[in-house]
Scaffold this motif. Structure first.
Motif, PDB file in Angstrom:
ATOM      1  N   UNK A 221       2.996 -28.066   9.099  1.00  0.00           N
ATOM      2  CA  UNK A 221       4.330 -27.587   8.703  1.00  0.00           C
ATOM      3  C   UNK A 221       4.234 -26.783   7.403  1.00  0.00           C
ATOM      4  N   UNK A 222       3.549 -27.356   6.401  1.00  0.00           N
ATOM      5  CA  UNK A 222       3.485 -26.722   5.087  1.00  0.00           C
ATOM      6  C   UNK A 222       2.368 -25.691   4.995  1.00  0.00           C
ATOM      7  N   UNK A 223       1.271 -25.919   5.741  1.00  0.00           N
ATOM      8  CA  UNK A 223       0.115 -25.043   5.639  1.00  0.00           C
ATOM      9  C   UNK A 223       0.150 -23.884   6.598  1.00  0.00           C
ATOM     10  N   UNK A 224      -0.204 -24.154   7.858  1.00  0.00           N
ATOM     11  CA  UNK A 224      -0.287 -23.091   8.845  1.00  0.00           C
ATOM     12  C   UNK A 224       1.040 -22.407   9.111  1.00  0.00           C
ATOM     13  N   UNK A 225       2.110 -23.192   9.241  1.00  0.00           N
ATOM     14  CA  UNK A 225       3.415 -22.613   9.569  1.00  0.00           C
ATOM     15  C   UNK A 225       4.184 -22.171   8.334  1.00  0.00           C
ATOM     16  N   UNK A 226       3.842 -22.721   7.179  1.00  0.00           N
ATOM     17  CA  UNK A 226       4.466 -22.362   5.903  1.00  0.00           C
ATOM     18  C   UNK A 226       5.991 -22.427   5.969  1.00  0.00           C
ATOM     19  N   UNK A 227       6.476 -23.581   6.416  1.00  0.00           N
ATOM     20  CA  UNK A 227       7.917 -23.799   6.510  1.00  0.00           C
ATOM     21  C   UNK A 227       8.430 -24.508   5.267  1.00  0.00           C
TER      22      UNK A 227
END
Length: 237
Positions: A221-227
């Protein structure tokens, strides 16, 4: 004297060993002890009293038991595992509720936007010999001990009651895990979010079609998708 009669094998003339009379003092002491035992009432320790009133939860099943069941649910098509961006779209569209099952302190530090906290585990609070041993073991290994959250099932039921037809409860944790076989892991990778999915269906009686899993967890969520993130220490991520 007739010695033959006195030593008869039939015991006709034999004398039994003399019975030692019980002393009056001993009799009084025994009676007093019995009376005292009847009068004394052992009170439970305060911690034991409070523990007896705590909600009880079933012991969480092993991953070896859960994984085949989770895989069957996934194969049926009713249970879905989705990427974070897809989950966020559903949450923002009012089609899903996102549940973070990590420890409460971890949630407060940082969590996904619009996620609500229903921790699967909690810091050890219950007083017991087993938990004392666990606490020592965890302390030696530099980690804090945890136990199941006794309110998890009831909180999931309350949250499920908020859903409308066609909506889902999505569960997320740190890494997500998988119930599918991957190289080196024939039984997939155990995670708290997958354990939460199983417990929601098995104990909270949430229909399989109403549960979902966030693939990759908060890391994706925070890394790859950067949400979006919220919490007291968002910069830590």
């Amino acid at each position: 004297m007739n010695l033959t009669k006195a030593t008869s094998s039939k015991g006709v003339g034999a004398r039994a060993a003399p019975r030692v009379p019980r002393s009056r003092a001993g009799a009084r002491a025994g009676a007093g002890a019995r009376a005292w035992a009847g009068m004394v009432r052992v009170r439970p320790h305060p911690h034991q009293q409070s523990h007896s009133r705590l909600p009880r939860c079933q012991a969480i099943k092993t991953w070896e038991y859960m994984q085949p069941e989770l895989y069957k649910m996934l194969e049926s098509g009713d249970f879905v595992t989705s990427m974070p961006e897809d989950v966020l779209d559903q949450v923002e569209a009012g089609k899903a509720i996102l549940v973070d099952v990590r420890l409460q302190p971890d949630y407060e530090e940082v969590h996904a936007t619009k996620a609500r906290s229903i921790p699967l585990f909690q810091r050890i609070q219950t007083v017991s010999v087993e938990n004392a041993i666990k606490s020592v073991f965890y302390f030696i290994n530099g980690v804090k001990g945890t136990e199941e959250n006794p309110d998890f099932v009831s909180d999931v039921k309350k949250t499920f009651a908020e859903l409308k037809d066609g909506q889902r409860l999505y569960f997320m944790c740190d890494a997500g895990g998988t119930c599918e076989a991957v190289p080196g892991f024939l039984l997939g990778k155990k995670s708290r979010s997958l354990q939460a999915v199983f417990k929601a269906v098995d104990e909270a009686q949430v229909p399989v079609k109403s549960v979902g899993h966030v693939k990759g967890g908060l890391r994706q969520w925070a890394g790859g998708s950067q949400l979006g993130l919220e919490g007291e220490d968002v910069d830590a991520w």
